[in-house]
Design a protein around this motif. Structure first.
Motif, PDB file in Angstrom:
ATOM      1  N   LEU A  67       0.818  -1.203   0.000  1.00 47.87           N
ATOM      2  CA  LEU A  67       0.000   0.000   0.000  1.00 47.87           C
ATOM      3  C   LEU A  67       0.854   1.256   0.000  1.00 47.87           C
ATOM      4  O   LEU A  67       0.562   2.234  -0.671  1.00 47.87           O
ATOM      5  N   LEU A 436      -7.665   3.173   5.426  1.00 53.35           N
ATOM      6  CA  LEU A 436      -6.995   2.426   4.356  1.00 53.35           C
ATOM      7  C   LEU A 436      -5.722   3.132   3.903  1.00 53.35           C
ATOM      8  O   LEU A 436      -4.689   2.497   3.675  1.00 53.35           O
ATOM      9  N   TYR A 437      -5.791   4.469   3.783  1.00 50.91           N
ATOM     10  CA  TYR A 437      -4.649   5.221   3.252  1.00 50.91           C
ATOM     11  C   TYR A 437      -3.923   6.044   4.307  1.00 50.91           C
ATOM     12  O   TYR A 437      -2.997   6.787   3.977  1.00 50.91           O
ATOM     13  N   VAL A 443      -2.534   3.760   9.443  1.00 46.04           N
ATOM     14  CA  VAL A 443      -3.132   2.771   8.541  1.00 46.04           C
ATOM     15  C   VAL A 443      -3.624   1.575   9.360  1.00 46.04           C
ATOM     16  O   VAL A 443      -2.897   1.033  10.190  1.00 46.04           O
ATOM     17  N   TYR A 445      -5.953  -1.760   8.301  1.00 44.90           N
ATOM     18  CA  TYR A 445      -6.759  -2.451   7.296  1.00 44.90           C
ATOM     19  C   TYR A 445      -8.014  -3.083   7.888  1.00 44.90           C
ATOM     20  O   TYR A 445      -9.053  -3.144   7.241  1.00 44.90           O
ATOM     21  N   ALA A 448     -10.562  -0.404   8.297  1.00 45.14           N
ATOM     22  CA  ALA A 448     -10.990   0.011   6.958  1.00 45.14           C
ATOM     23  C   ALA A 448     -12.000  -0.991   6.408  1.00 45.14           C
ATOM     24  O   ALA A 448     -13.073  -0.607   5.904  1.00 45.14           O
ATOM     25  N   GLN A 466     -14.683   0.060  -2.687  1.00 48.89           N
ATOM     26  CA  GLN A 466     -13.446  -0.103  -1.918  1.00 48.89           C
ATOM     27  C   GLN A 466     -13.319  -1.511  -1.353  1.00 48.89           C
ATOM     28  O   GLN A 466     -12.225  -2.061  -1.268  1.00 48.89           O
ATOM     29  N   MET A 470     -10.210  -4.109  -1.994  1.00 50.14           N
ATOM     30  CA  MET A 470      -9.445  -4.801  -0.954  1.00 50.14           C
ATOM     31  C   MET A 470      -9.403  -6.304  -1.225  1.00 50.14           C
ATOM     32  O   MET A 470      -8.365  -6.955  -1.064  1.00 50.14           O
TER      33      MET A 470
END
Length: 770
Positions: A67, A436-437, A443, A445, A448, A466, A470
């Motif tokens: 990422l 996510l970003y 961050v 995941y 997210a 999104q 993923m």
């Protein structure tokens, strides 16, 4: 409002932006990756690297590195570009004239206690560029010109043209008033006369479409030819359009193809899109799905990369034929009175009206111009009233940033959290993007994924998109192409442009699905038609509504070349109505037939019926009942058109293009009545007529005397049938006599009296006042 208004700071509009040679030669044939919800094709990976990527979801650290690599992709590209430019050495300049004629210029050199790394006009009143051939000019007095006098004059002329062009562009970009924009184009016209390339491009398109300059096809053609000689891809594409449509020149599809190809090689996105459509539909070239895929994918990559978190502008597709046929049908445009009503409600504190107007101004469309300032104000009012939807959209605006709203991850995060806590799917999706970003938070995941799932469960397209990304990349979850496909399909049903793009990439590469070039091309075409050039659809519609059919038809014709079915049918409609004077009267029907045919090929029912009508009546072609019958049958079978069924019934009734068959005629009439309530009255009349014709035909086919000779009245009515008949006749006669006597019976009146004659009233104007 003209699309040229939008073009000041973004050349990706109508005339399109030009791709660098590096962008065009990239190999997009191998793996893929997703950046911000968009699948991008990876280049230059070996088989072993691809195999390693299959296992990349097994370790969390590798996911994070992946990422981070995606997030830093843009920065690395910029660094690589800088390095490449640094490697390019500037050519050695030789001094012309002066005290060191023929000697190489020395950079840097010292003049008036200032170092110069390039030629300068300082110290000269004539503005000519010069350089020193040694480091210290004051000490050695060695110098020479960097250009000849002719070159100097040309450079100064171009600088003057650039200054005029910039003034024009500044006025164009900063003003929304039509009068000011006309002033801006006068500056651009002056710069174009001085051979300024960008000004000539702007002016030539303005002359072609009649935007703020009087429409002049011949003048625009001359400018396009001049631009083409200079190698302008925009000029090449436009000249190809003129030859394709036969405007200002004799139509030549071969020349059009050549100019389109050169424009595409120069990186013009519109030219790529036109070629993609031509290869897809087989227009002037052999039909080739793979060639169409190449062109459409290249354009789609750039359209997808321009899509922001708040989405793009709404593409308004209004069919002129449908508006005429069904004037009461909503075209999707909001009436001015209705907008004012909503504004009144918003001012009175109606939260739903505030959110609705905010969304309208954020994305534009439905007759409302995009205006981030107004959108921000409406969302702010609704958010202060506690509306979670408004909070979420404010978060999106802060996350994206604009001229009105400064980019701020922290502020966006606050709004997203407030909205998400209230169960709002837009806020949940925004919070998922933050985790996510790593926008304002570390961050994460898992979080997210959690928020995207919550948003997706409520049907929010961004959450579905999104979540699909993923699963596609195996970020936070095990890589699962089937799940990715599922969520991309769900998002595409909501109309998300990036969902179409991602599905197109999967079908193009055969990732998670069987490879299908045809499906990939259709999906990429959908993405390409959402580019900024689609705003021209509304510009053309407004021109038509303002009574400028010539401007509207040219705009629709260019969009039709790009493959817009709505533009094809609208161009055909204007030509069919003979409202465009720039097209010769003898050419209107053949050209309309061409575009009806292209629109019909893309599934538009009215266009298919029009093709049948044109062949039935001989408009733009010879009368051909058989071909008309084929088109009506296609419209009937594929689109279940009541009009087509009725026409087929008529052709069966009359035996036109098909063997006469009254039974089949009745069947098609009945089908038309079942297909549409509007067809019931004409079908009833047609069936009545058909019944009379059938009866006459039956009587004609039989011998009446022979029928009566075979009738046995004793067997039919009994042995005393003649007595029954006489009794009936007698009763009828008695009834008639009694009725006549009662009718003639007079009423006695006293002698000398006459019926009173009513006095006539005087006319109203002569009546006395009461």
């Amino acid at each position: 409002m003209s699309l040229l208004d939008e073009e000041g700071n973004q050349d990706e509009s109508l005339e399109s932006k030009t791709l660098s040679a590096e962008d065009q030669v990239k190999d997009h044939s191998t793996g893929t990756r997703v950046v911000a919800g968009q699948i991008f094709l990876e280049s230059g990976k070996s088989d072993s690297q691809s195999e390693n990527e299959e296992n990349f979801h097994s370790q969390e650290e590798e996911k994070e590195n992946s990422l981070e690599e995606l997030n830093s992709l843009e920065m690395s590209n910029l660094l690589n570009k800088d390095l490449e430019e640094a490697e390019i050495q500037s050519p050695v300049l030789t001094a012309i004239g002066g005290t060191a004629d023929g000697e190489p210029c020395h950079f840097p050199f010292l003049f008036m206690e200032k170092e110069y790394a390039e030629c300068t006009a300082d110290g000269r009143e004539d503005g000519r560029l010069w350089c020193a051939t040694t480091y210290d000019y004051k000490k050695d007095q060695k110098w020479g010109f960097c250009e000849s006098e002719e070159q100097s004059n040309k450079r100064r002329q171009m600088q003057e043209a650039e200054d005029v062009y910039q003034i024009g562009m500044k006025i164009l970009n900063e003003s929304s008033k039509k009068a000011q924009k006309k002033v801006a184009y006068q500056y651009l016209l002056k710069a174009a006369d001085m051979n300024h390339t960008k000004a000539m491009e702007k002016v030539s398109y303005a002359l072609l479409f009649g935007d703020y300059l009087k429409q002049n096809i011949q003048s625009s053609k001359e400018l396009f030819e001049k631009l083409t000689e200079e190698g302008s891809p925009k000029g090449q594409m436009a000249l190809g359009f003129l030859y394709a449509s036969g405007l200002g020149v004799n139509s030549s599809q071969a020349k059009a193809l050549v100019y389109y190809t050169f424009g595409a090689l120069g990186g013009n996105l519109i030219a790529h899109m036109i070629l993609g459509y031509r290869y897809w539909a087989g227009i002037g070239v052999l039909q080739s799905c793979e060639s169409a895929l190449t062109h459409y994918r290249l354009v789609a990559n750039h359209v997808a990369s321009d899509i922001s978190l708040t989405g793009g502008t709404v593409v308004q597709r209004i069919r002129l034929a449908d508006e005429v046929e069904n004037p009461g049908m909503a075209s999707g445009m909001l009436e001015e009175d209705l907008i004012q009503y909503y504004q009144f409600l918003a001012e009175k504190g109606d939260v739903q009206a505030q959110v609705g107007l905010g969304q309208l101004h954020l994305h534009g469309g439905r007759g409302v111009e995009q205006n981030h300032q107004r959108a921000f104000e409406y969302f702010n009012q609704a958010a202060n009233a506690g509306n979670s939807h408004a909070m979420a959209f404010l978060g999106k605006m802060y996350s994206e940033g604009s001229d009105v709203v400064p980019q701020s991850n922290e502020t966006a995060l606050q709004y997203f959290k407030k909205a998400a806590d209230m169960g709002n799917p837009v806020g949940q999706s925004g919070l998922g993007m933050a985790y996510l970003y790593g926008r304002g938070v570390p961050v994460n995941y898992e979080l997210a994924l959690k928020y995207f799932q919550k948003a997706a469960e409520q049907g929010w397209v961004d959450g579905q998109l999104q979540l699909g990304s993923m699963y596609y990349n195996g970020i936070g979850v095990k890589k699962d192409y089937k799940q990715a496909l599922k969520y991309f399909n769900l998002a595409s049903q909501g109309g998300h442009i990036l969902a179409f793009y991602n599905l197109a990439q999967m079908h193009a590469t055969g990732t998670g699905v069987m490879r299908s070039c045809h499906t990939a091309v259709e999906l990429f075409k959908n993405v390409c038609e959402r580019g900024r050039w689609s705003e021209r659809l509304m510009t053309a519609y407004n021109s038509y509504k303002d009574g400028d059919s010539n401007s509207a038809v040219v705009q629709y014709l260019l969009l039709a070349e790009q493959g817009y079915e709505v533009a094809q049918s609208n161009a055909a409609f204007i030509l069919d109505q003979k409202e465009a004077s720039i097209v010769g009267e003898n050419e209107t029907y053949p050209r309309a037939l061409l575009h009806w045919n292209r629109a019909a090929s893309q599934g538009y029912t009215v266009a298919r019926i029009k093709l049948g009508d044109y062949h039935f009546y001989g408009f733009g072609t010879d009368v051909d009942y058989e071909t008309a019958f084929i088109h009506y049958r296609l419209a009937s079978e594929q689109q279940h058109s009541a009009q087509a069924m009725f026409n087929l019934g008529y052709m069966h009734e009359k035996g036109l293009g098909i063997k006469q068959d009254i039974h089949l005629a009745k069947r098609f009439y009945d089908m038309a009545a079942e297909a549409s309530p509007d067809a019931q009255v004409p079908v009833f009349l047609a069936l009545c007529k058909l019944g009379v014709i059938y009866s006459l035909q039956y009587i004609r086919e039989i011998n009446v005397r022979e029928v009566f000779s075979h009738i046995d009245m004793d067997q039919l009515l009994g042995p005393e049938w003649d007595l029954y008949l006489m009794t009936i006749i007698a009763l009828l006669l008695g009834t008639i006599i009694a009725y006549r006597q009662r009718q003639h019976q007079a009423i006695p009146r006293p002698a000398g009296l006459r019926p009173a004659v009513p006095q006539q009233e005087p006319p109203p104007e002569h009546q006395p006042p009461q």
